[in-house]
Motif scaffolding. Structure first.
Motif: not given
Length: 592
Positions: A26-53
């Motif tokens: 977080x110290x690097x500065x940011x305005x949005x966050x997102x994660x993608x994982x790979x299992x049987x398919x690609x899964x993505x969650x992301x949005x603008x805002x602080x990580x906890x929000x």
């Protein structure tokens, strides 16, 4: 600016680990966050805002799979929106990537790809890369070949981590002019923009060179050069633990790091033997040039005064972003000293490229294995440890310590070394005045303007005090050479405007006191910073921060900056601002 992490784990889900890792970026500065994982398919969650929000809304840690990548974004191309947040995908949502850096020719590539039928969802330069990889794979290339082919089409800086739905146990990445490291666990593998992100998981890291491409699978890591040849790389062990990158009971990282400054100076003083060895290489040096940005530039300003006074060498100063306009004067007998906390600062690294081969280069840097340490002819390490707060504090005094040691060695001045040995104790005494500074800070919470003045060695301190105030309080602050007041700035002094006067005992004292009287006569509220025995300064000050009378003017920059850091910190807290994460700023500036 942005932060990247990734992992391939043997027995654990990737998403919870990735979420913890990006929190440590977080110290690097940011305005949005997102994660993608790979299992049987690609899964993505992301949005603008602080990580906890974003996590509260999306439950980022509930994605399935043991392979994943994550990102915190600091907007450059496109507003901070969900669509512009990383990760980004190709047309079929099979290729997913995160990116730090700038793609300079993205618009040209985007226009071409759109003409070929590619559909874009964001305004970012990053999405172009996903479509370029897609195009390469449509042309018959495998995943690795496609990534290599895509990067050959782009111009700019990039750290990339890419996953593919058809290669569920693989992460491929590339580094060029943007920081990226690999982490090696017992059976788990990681990548990150910076060591603190993965330090809870492993302290064994691999530093990448420009144009390295890496392939991480569950059975290990392969690193190749631009031509596809396998490279053997050392694994370095980080010698500081994760607790050093935690708050340790303090309200913010910044105040913790201010209190760590005596130790940071002590640790950096231990570099004396290495610096003495380095100095033996400089017998033919007739000129110095310091190159730096921001706070590091203020350390360079002190260096100019110091080397000209102690060593008698002519010294030039250059902002790294302006260095290209004066690089024509470089000569073999010039030593160019680059100061960079991260060793990855984009402007500084571009300046180093210009100097290489024309002059001797020396890097003063805090991060072992960083790009600057690999490209400079000589390296001096600061020993500040991890610094998480965006506003530099302990890295600044560590840089100054290195500069003082270098000057003392070149001048063969043992008296300076004796004085430097007392600096940690002087700092500790200053920190004992913290309650007083906290007490006076509410008076300045609503100020619109601040001025900082000093002469000689105190001028850079005034500049640094103003920068700290601007960075974390959002109050307009300016640092001036006190003698310049009559040449313009005095017109801005009006009733109640705070003026911080940096007035250590020494040859600049009396003339600076004349400037103090000038601003006070025009209604300024004077905050004096000088010797506790200075009754003259105390009588002219509305608030007085008195320091040990034994602190000489020559070494005052190392100590006098500490109360200015504290003042900025407590005003920031009074204004309800998080001093660790000032708006629009980032810890490591990796784009120009």
């Amino acid at each position: 600016m942005c932060g990247i992490v990734g992992c391939i784990l043997k027995d654990k889900k990737a998403a919870p680990i990735l979420l913890d890792c990006v929190r440590r970026l977080e110290y690097r500065g940011y305005d949005s966050v997102g994660i993608a994982t790979s299992s049987s398919s690609i899964n993505i969650k992301k949005d603008s805002g602080k990580i906890d929000e974003v996590h509260e809304k999306l439950q980022l840690d509930e994605l399935p799979g043991k392979v994943g990548i994550a990102h915190v974004r600091w907007a450059t191309h496109g507003l901070p929106t969900r669509e512009n947040a990383h990760p980004h995908t190709d047309c079929d949502n099979k290729i997913v990537l995160v990116h730090n850096g700038i793609i300079e020719n993205y618009q040209e590539l985007k226009d071409q790809l759109q003409e070929e039928g590619h559909h874009f969802r964001s305004d970012t330069d990053t999405e172009v890369i996903a479509h370029l990889v897609e195009k390469q794979m449509d042309g018959g290339n495998d995943f690795e070949e496609a990534v290599r082919g895509a990067t050959q089409k782009i111009k700019g800086s990039y750290a990339l981590a890419i996953i593919h739905a058809d290669y569920p146990d693989t992460i491929i990445g590339v580094r060029k002019e943007s920081p990226l490291i690999l982490g090696v666990g017992d059976d788990d593998y990681f990548l990150a923009s910076d060591v603190p992100a993965i330090l809870e998981e492993t302290n064994r890291v691999i530093y990448l060179d420009d144009d390295d491409i890496f392939i991480i699978r569950s059975d290990g890591i392969i690193i190749k050069d631009v031509n596809g040849h396998i490279k053997e790389k050392n694994i370095d062990v980080i010698n500081w633990g994760p607790e050093m990158a935690q708050k340790g009971g303090y309200d913010h990282f910044m105040i913790k790091e201010i209190h760590e400054q005596p130790e940071a100076v002590r640790n950096t003083l231990s570099e004396l033997d290495e610096i003495e060895k380095t100095v033996k290489n400089f017998s033919k040096i007739n000129r110095l040039c310091f190159v730096a940005c921001g706070t590091s530039y203020h350390a360079a300003m002190v260096g100019k005064y110091l080397f000209e006074e102690l060593v008698g060498l002519p010294v030039d100063l250059a902002l790294a972003s302006e260095f290209e306009f004066s690089a024509g004067a470089l000569r073999p007998d010039t030593l160019v000293i680059f100061i960079t906390q991260s060793g990855e600062t984009a402007d500084t690294m571009k300046a180093m490229e210009l100097a290489k081969g024309k002059s001797e280069t020396l890097a003063i840097v805090n991060v072992m294995g960083s790009r600057a340490t690999r490209e400079a002819d000589h390296v001096i390490y600061t020993r500040a440890g991890p610094e998480i707060g965006v506003a530099a504090t302990k890295t600044y005094v560590s840089q100054l310590t290195c500069i003082y040691l270098l000057a003392a060695c070149m001048a063969r001045d043992n008296a300076i070394l004796d004085e430097l040995g007392k600096v940690p104790d002087y700092m500790t005494t200053v920190l004992e005045q913290e309650d007083f500074i906290k007490e006076i800070s509410p008076q300045y919470r609503d100020a619109q303007d601040f001025f900082f003045i000093g002469r000689g060695f105190s001028y850079p301190t005034a500049m640094e005090g103003a920068l700290k105030l601007k960075e974390i309080t959002y109050i307009h602050g300016e640092g001036y050479a006190a003698g310049e007041l009559k040449h313009g700035p005095l017109a801005l002094i009006s009733e109640g405007v705070p003026v911080v006067a940096v007035v250590p005992p020494g040859k600049s004292h009396d003339r600076t006191m004349g400037n103090v009287k000038e601003v006070k006569a025009r209604g300024a509220r004077v905050i004096g910073l000088g010797s506790q025995m200075d009754t003259n300064l105390r009588s002219e000050s509305h608030d007085m921060m008195g320091l040990d009378d034994a602190i000489s003017e020559l070494i005052s920059p190392l100590v006098y900056v500490v109360p200015l850091q504290l003042l900025a910190y407590y005003i920031s807290v009074e204004r309800g601002i998080n001093p660790d994460q000032p708006k629009n700023l980032a810890k490591c500036v990796t784009v120009v």
